[in-house]
Design a protein around this motif. Structure first.
Motif, PDB file in Angstrom:
ATOM      1  N   VAL A  68      47.151  35.224  34.615  1.00  0.00           N
ATOM      2  CA  VAL A  68      46.209  35.148  33.505  1.00  0.00           C
ATOM      3  C   VAL A  68      46.766  34.235  32.429  1.00  0.00           C
ATOM      4  N   VAL A  69      45.875  33.804  31.562  1.00  0.00           N
ATOM      5  CA  VAL A  69      46.263  33.015  30.394  1.00  0.00           C
ATOM      6  C   VAL A  69      45.304  33.376  29.269  1.00  0.00           C
ATOM      7  N   VAL A  70      45.815  33.442  28.048  1.00  0.00           N
ATOM      8  CA  VAL A  70      44.963  33.713  26.889  1.00  0.00           C
ATOM      9  C   VAL A  70      44.278  32.409  26.497  1.00  0.00           C
ATOM     10  N   LYS A  71      42.942  32.476  26.367  1.00  0.00           N
ATOM     11  CA  LYS A  71      42.132  31.330  25.931  1.00  0.00           C
ATOM     12  C   LYS A  71      41.243  31.814  24.797  1.00  0.00           C
ATOM     13  N   GLY A  72      41.636  31.521  23.574  1.00  0.00           N
ATOM     14  CA  GLY A  72      40.850  31.968  22.428  1.00  0.00           C
ATOM     15  C   GLY A  72      40.830  33.479  22.348  1.00  0.00           C
ATOM     16  N   ASP A  73      39.606  34.041  22.349  1.00  0.00           N
ATOM     17  CA  ASP A  73      39.472  35.506  22.252  1.00  0.00           C
ATOM     18  C   ASP A  73      39.389  36.175  23.623  1.00  0.00           C
ATOM     19  N   ALA A  74      39.753  35.445  24.671  1.00  0.00           N
ATOM     20  CA  ALA A  74      39.625  35.969  26.034  1.00  0.00           C
ATOM     21  C   ALA A  74      40.934  35.845  26.800  1.00  0.00           C
ATOM     22  N   VAL A  75      41.094  36.741  27.753  1.00  0.00           N
ATOM     23  CA  VAL A  75      42.122  36.581  28.767  1.00  0.00           C
ATOM     24  C   VAL A  75      41.399  36.052  29.996  1.00  0.00           C
ATOM     25  N   TYR A  76      41.800  34.863  30.413  1.00  0.00           N
ATOM     26  CA  TYR A  76      41.188  34.205  31.564  1.00  0.00           C
ATOM     27  C   TYR A  76      42.012  34.529  32.807  1.00  0.00           C
ATOM     28  N   ILE A  77      41.358  35.115  33.786  1.00  0.00           N
ATOM     29  CA  ILE A  77      41.994  35.423  35.062  1.00  0.00           C
ATOM     30  C   ILE A  77      41.955  34.147  35.891  1.00  0.00           C
ATOM     31  N   ARG A  78      43.118  33.537  36.041  1.00  0.00           N
ATOM     32  CA  ARG A  78      43.202  32.232  36.704  1.00  0.00           C
ATOM     33  C   ARG A  78      43.202  32.342  38.205  1.00  0.00           C
ATOM     34  N   GLY A  79      43.788  33.390  38.690  1.00  0.00           N
ATOM     35  CA  GLY A  79      43.870  33.551  40.124  1.00  0.00           C
ATOM     36  C   GLY A  79      44.170  34.995  40.459  1.00  0.00           C
ATOM     37  N   MET A  80      43.507  35.487  41.474  1.00  0.00           N
ATOM     38  CA  MET A  80      43.743  36.842  41.928  1.00  0.00           C
ATOM     39  C   MET A  80      43.606  36.842  43.440  1.00  0.00           C
ATOM     40  N   ALA A  81      44.508  37.535  44.104  1.00  0.00           N
ATOM     41  CA  ALA A  81      44.459  37.588  45.565  1.00  0.00           C
ATOM     42  C   ALA A  81      45.025  38.909  46.047  1.00  0.00           C
ATOM     43  N   VAL A  82      44.408  39.443  47.077  1.00  0.00           N
ATOM     44  CA  VAL A  82      44.904  40.628  47.777  1.00  0.00           C
ATOM     45  C   VAL A  82      44.872  40.294  49.267  1.00  0.00           C
ATOM     46  N   LEU A  83      45.967  40.572  49.936  1.00  0.00           N
ATOM     47  CA  LEU A  83      46.025  40.291  51.373  1.00  0.00           C
ATOM     48  C   LEU A  83      44.872  40.977  52.106  1.00  0.00           C
ATOM     49  N   PRO A  84      44.289  40.326  53.100  1.00  0.00           N
ATOM     50  CA  PRO A  84      43.180  40.935  53.840  1.00  0.00           C
ATOM     51  C   PRO A  84      43.497  42.324  54.389  1.00  0.00           C
ATOM     52  N   VAL A  85      44.702  42.555  54.878  1.00  0.00           N
ATOM     53  CA  VAL A  85      45.045  43.864  55.441  1.00  0.00           C
ATOM     54  C   VAL A  85      45.158  44.949  54.369  1.00  0.00           C
ATOM     55  N   SER A  86      45.234  44.558  53.112  1.00  0.00           N
ATOM     56  CA  SER A  86      45.389  45.517  52.013  1.00  0.00           C
ATOM     57  C   SER A  86      44.124  45.685  51.182  1.00  0.00           C
ATOM     58  N   ARG A  87      43.071  44.986  51.549  1.00  0.00           N
ATOM     59  CA  ARG A  87      41.821  45.100  50.794  1.00  0.00           C
ATOM     60  C   ARG A  87      41.195  46.469  51.019  1.00  0.00           C
ATOM     61  N   GLY A  88      40.439  46.925  50.027  1.00  0.00           N
ATOM     62  CA  GLY A  88      39.773  48.208  50.122  1.00  0.00           C
ATOM     63  C   GLY A  88      40.660  49.381  49.747  1.00  0.00           C
ATOM     64  N   GLN A  89      41.838  49.102  49.220  1.00  0.00           N
ATOM     65  CA  GLN A  89      42.780  50.156  48.844  1.00  0.00           C
ATOM     66  C   GLN A  89      42.917  50.300  47.329  1.00  0.00           C
ATOM     67  N   GLY A  90      42.085  49.605  46.570  1.00  0.00           N
ATOM     68  CA  GLY A  90      42.122  49.715  45.116  1.00  0.00           C
ATOM     69  C   GLY A  90      43.094  48.771  44.433  1.00  0.00           C
ATOM     70  N   ILE A  91      43.689  47.864  45.175  1.00  0.00           N
ATOM     71  CA  ILE A  91      44.687  46.965  44.603  1.00  0.00           C
ATOM     72  C   ILE A  91      44.034  45.970  43.648  1.00  0.00           C
ATOM     73  N   GLY A  92      42.903  45.402  44.034  1.00  0.00           N
ATOM     74  CA  GLY A  92      42.192  44.483  43.145  1.00  0.00           C
ATOM     75  C   GLY A  92      41.779  45.162  41.852  1.00  0.00           C
ATOM     76  N   LYS A  93      41.278  46.383  41.948  1.00  0.00           N
ATOM     77  CA  LYS A  93      40.889  47.151  40.761  1.00  0.00           C
ATOM     78  C   LYS A  93      42.098  47.398  39.874  1.00  0.00           C
ATOM     79  N   MET A  94      43.230  47.736  40.475  1.00  0.00           N
ATOM     80  CA  MET A  94      44.453  47.965  39.714  1.00  0.00           C
ATOM     81  C   MET A  94      44.869  46.702  38.960  1.00  0.00           C
TER      82      MET A  94
END
Length: 143
Positions: free
Chosen positions: A56-82
């Protein structure tokens, strides 16, 4: 290691990106290292194995999520939400009013996660990543 998670997370979508768009998404180790100087980069572990990442990076009044990734075998386990919850806590600590991100229309599962987490589509730029279509989303943080 982070570069490997990015590659493994996005390789199935590579044909849908332009070559330049894919390179900007599945960063190499040098580009990951550069991001470390620009803002926080977090990792998610499961059984001491790296299974997800977010920068992430702070841009003005926002935190911009620049990149997010979860391995395919780990998807659906709440990792992205965390990871999204962690970004929100970081944004609140920085007194930011919103979270923002850009995504490609073909990352359907990620878009559904963002929507379940309170993100809505906006007309903000960017609208493409080196020729790969994008749209923006944001989540307004309540006081």
């Amino acid at each position: 290691m982070i570069a490997g998670v990015l590659m493994d997370s996005f390789i199935e979508y590579e044909p849908l990106y332009t070559p330049e768009g894919f390179a900007a998404t599945a960063l190499n180790a040098r580009d990951v290292t550069a991001r470390l100087t620009e803002g926080p980069v977090w990792v998610a572990l499961s059984d001491n194995q790296l299974v997800g990442t977010m920068s992430v990076v702070v841009k003005g009044d926002a935190v911009y999520i620049r990149g997010m990734a979860v391995l395919p075998v780990s998807r659906g386990q709440g990792i992205g939400k965390m990871l999204l919850d962690h970004a929100e806590k970081y944004a609140r600590a920085k007194a930011c009013k919103r979270l923002s991100l850009s995504t490609t229309p073909f990352l359907i599962e990620a878009i559904q996660l963002y929507e379940r987490s309170g993100f809505v589509r906006t007309e903000e730029e960017p609208h493409d990543l080196f020729g790969t279509p994008l749209f923006s989303m944001q989540k307004t943080l309540s006081a």
